[in-house]
Design a protein around this motif. Structure first.
Motif, short mmCIF file in Angstrom:
data_model
loop_
_atom_site.label_atom_id
_atom_site.label_comp_id
_atom_site.label_asym_id
_atom_site.label_seq_id
_atom_site.Cartn_x
_atom_site.Cartn_y
_atom_site.Cartn_z
N ILE A 31 32.85 39.73 47.82
CA ILE A 31 31.68 39.26 47.49
C ILE A 31 31.48 37.78 47.41
O ILE A 31 30.46 37.36 47.86
CB ILE A 31 31.40 39.89 46.17
N LEU B 294 30.69 36.81 50.97
CA LEU B 294 29.54 37.30 51.46
C LEU B 294 28.35 36.49 50.78
O LEU B 294 27.40 35.98 51.44
CB LEU B 294 29.26 38.88 50.81
N SER B 295 28.70 36.32 49.44
CA SER B 295 27.59 35.11 48.84
C SER B 295 27.54 33.90 49.39
O SER B 295 26.42 33.23 49.80
CB SER B 295 27.92 35.32 47.33
N HIS B 296 28.70 33.22 49.71
CA HIS B 296 28.57 32.13 50.44
C HIS B 296 27.99 31.97 51.81
O HIS B 296 27.08 31.04 52.02
CB HIS B 296 29.97 31.64 50.67
N SER C 171 21.50 37.35 46.83
CA SER C 171 22.53 36.55 46.50
C SER C 171 22.60 36.18 44.88
O SER C 171 23.54 36.30 44.29
CB SER C 171 22.11 35.14 47.35
N LEU D 271 24.42 39.36 43.21
CA LEU D 271 26.04 39.23 43.69
C LEU D 271 26.61 38.16 42.86
O LEU D 271 27.88 38.26 42.21
CB LEU D 271 26.14 39.15 45.08
N GLN D 272 26.07 37.09 42.74
CA GLN D 272 26.64 36.03 41.86
C GLN D 272 26.95 36.17 40.35
O GLN D 272 27.71 35.97 39.77
CB GLN D 272 25.87 34.70 42.03
N LEU E 245 29.58 38.63 39.84
CA LEU E 245 30.73 37.70 39.81
C LEU E 245 31.11 37.54 38.39
O LEU E 245 32.05 37.43 37.73
CB LEU E 245 30.87 36.77 40.82
N ARG F 123 34.86 36.81 37.54
CA ARG F 123 35.17 36.10 38.76
C ARG F 123 34.61 34.82 39.04
O ARG F 123 34.85 34.03 39.82
CB ARG F 123 35.19 37.11 39.95
#
Lengths: 412, 412
Positions: A319, A322-324, B323, B326-327, B330, B335
């Protein structure tokens, strides 16, 4: 060093063994969707179809080969247990099949494997051993376990049963009505089990279909070896397609590639990132770097045929990666910008800027206000702001509005 | 105000009209995959299946209703052209069907529609008119165009042909072998066309199957109206499920919901974000907020049945939104962490910290070094660093290593 499991010259991949594999593994695998990719078809004037192995059980095609291998030697596997070395898709595939069949599995992973991949493998009940700084050392340890403990060793690609399992994708394609007038198939190439398995089946059933193998330029050994017609070792740099990053091809697999693949293409990290982003935004599919290689080859215009099937080999992308990739895509599309704005260094300077940004409906992601930057005059402060905009036109409107209020603006 | 297109009491939704719709639209739509969701099944002890309308043409189920409506009145549509008001999935659905049939289409979109959605609609050849600050004004303008220019108006949900089109998903489910012992179906509810279309079909063919409607708590009007059994208007706050955000249900659609849905569930933004992240990471599917509602309902434990089909209604999520989700995921999984590290304010302080971070293989995303923070002592500087780690255990190791080198560390 990867040891060869297959001894001597490789036998021809027989379509009968692939058909047997198909019948054998059917209860354990998913017949994955084969769907048109409207967006990229429209954009390129082609007819593109996606074989979604990213939606396969455990997130990649690897379970096909693992299932065929284990089911072919079920009595021994049950008696002795199985062992494999992998930091990725092969690990999950073996562990999940072993669990489904009530078999003990041991997976050797390099010590630096991200814990999320260790977790995903343990979820299937595997004994995970973290041994070796690099994959080759994990591989050696797995071979040692096979010898000392009697576990059945499952090679990730260089095994006729594994190749036959991956080849079942070729049968599924050939059986689909939608495949009938496909002119070319593009497939990511790592060890070569997937590409040569599919290619062998299609050579038999659709001999006119061209088969393209695709690799990352940052892991070019298979590509160079293919074109030089001899084994070449090449160092591996960082690549989003880590699932196909190989330092040196297996000699016998290279023989298969030369027999079954019509051409081999190597792609940049930028192309791979772009393909992942296009698949996410327009294809609504989460695909790992190795799985996105065929789409990247199409976007780069490297496949001349019109009706093309693209094998999305897996969806197990980290993830953070993917996020990057998605954020980078927004920057490249001008939907994320950095502005440097010079304001007078008096109270209210920042407020005047945020006032303009608010009225322009620009979304602030991050902002810095600095007084003694090397770019600022004595009576000025510099504001550095990262914005989400609606695109380049919106950015121009924002910049014009700021300039209209007397600020100097630079776009980074 | 949304005008009713259906007059008087709503007729019962007839399965025959849905069957007719299925035959009519078959050449224009995709029979979408119906696949098991292994990860969440394992995690919840359920048997969960996903109906992937996110992989439908134009990225959502909306094309089914639009196709049935236009094909049912093809001569008039060809002669007069069609018009619709939508900032989202209905716009693309109508524009794409019109293009496929050689019909002129006009789509009215609110002025603040993100350009990417305008582009996606224009890609299909539609005349896009940006009129109205809010959707209701765009709707009024589209109705006016229908009256003054004679365009055929296509309502996004409150129309029997549109509902019958969406109901074809119910037929596809019922026809699947994998659906045979499904006990419940969960469906996102906006206007109600999708949920009631599917529910009407399943009531007839699988009367024991429970149907759950799911909404966002930040747009609760349909949920409140359903439970109060009378029309309730509610303001809409920000929601990731913007595709189902309705201020006040259509009266007749509410009647259908009460007839066909067994229960209605409302969910928080946190739940929706989490469901999107789980679908991305584990399901390998890109799903918009409205489409992720059924998965969120499962994760929150709000559906008691064991074998459940979840309708993923669409995949058209903005990439910046995805995005962010997802961040955030994390951060919640530990993470991605922010550490505040106090170091001595002498040359080499930052270097000592980055030395530890490098040896711990922590990935720096962002770092600030500040001398005069209100938290720092006179002879100290504070370093604020955002890190990508392998998870909470890795974060503990990093913190211990920093403390071991004499730094004070706070985790934000």
């Amino acid at each position: 060093m990867i040891r060869l499991v297959l001894g001597g010259r490789m036998p021809k991949i027989q379509i009968e063994t692939v058909r047997e594999a198909q019948a054998r593994i059917a209860p354990y695998i998913r017949r994955t969707p084969f769907i048109p990719f409207d967006f990229l078809s429209l954009a390129t004037g082609k007819e593109l179809w996606l074989k979604c192995e990213s939606l396969q059980r455990t997130g990649s095609f690897k379970i096909r080969g693992a299932a065929n291998f284990i089911l072919s030697q079920l009595a021994q596997a049950k008696k002795c247990g199985v062992v494999a070395a992998s930091a990725g898709n092969h690990a999950q595939a073996v562990a999940s099949m072993a669990k489904a069949l009530g078999i003990r599995s041991t997976i050797v992973m390099p010590t630096i494997t991200p814990p999320i991949k260790v977790q995903n493998t343990r979820r299937w009940g595997a004994d995970v051993e973290l041994v070796g700084d690099v994959y080759d050392d994990s591989f050696e340890h797995a071979m040692t376990l096979a010898k000392t403990k009697g576990f059945l060793f499952i090679h990730p690609f260089a095994d006729p049963l594994v190749i036959a399992g991956q080849g079942t994708i070729g049968l599924e394609l050939a059986e689909s009505n939608d495949f009938s007038d496909i002119e070319a198939v593009a497939i990511g190439v790592g060890g070569g089990g997937l590409s040569t398995g599919i290619a062998a089946v299609l050579h038999e059933l659709h001999p006119k279909v061209k088969i393209y193998g695709v690799v990352a330029r940052n892991a070019p050994s298979a590509w160079k070896s293919f074109h030089k017609k001899s084994l070449v070792s090449e160092p591996v740099s960082f690549t989003l397609a880590e699932g196909v990053a190989v330092k040196r091809p297996n000699e016998q697999m290279l023989g298969y590639m030369q027999e079954y693949l019509d051409d081999m293409i190597a792609l940049s990290e930028e192309s791979i990132a772009n393909a992942i982003a296009v698949l996410t935004e327009q294809g609504k599919l989460v695909v790992e770097g190795a799985g996105a290689l065929p789409v990247a080859a199409i976007i780069e215009g490297l496949i001349p045929e019109k009706k093309v099937a693209l094998i999305l080999s897996g969806g197990n992308i980290d993830i953070p990666a993917l996020s990057h990739v998605l954020q980078r895509g927004l920057v490249e599309q001008g939907r994320m910008v950095r502005l440097m704005i010079s304001v007078s260094d008096r109270p209210g300077g920042l407020n005047a800027v945020t006032d303009v940004l608010a009225s322009q409906r620009a979304n602030i992601m991050q902002i810095f206000h600095q007084r003694s930057s090397i770019h600022t005059k004595m009576d000025e402060a510099e504001i550095e702001v990262d914005l989400e905009t609606r695109g380049p036109d919106h950015t121009k409107e924002i910049t014009a509005a700021l300039t209209g209020r007397g600020f100097r603006v630079k776009c980074d």
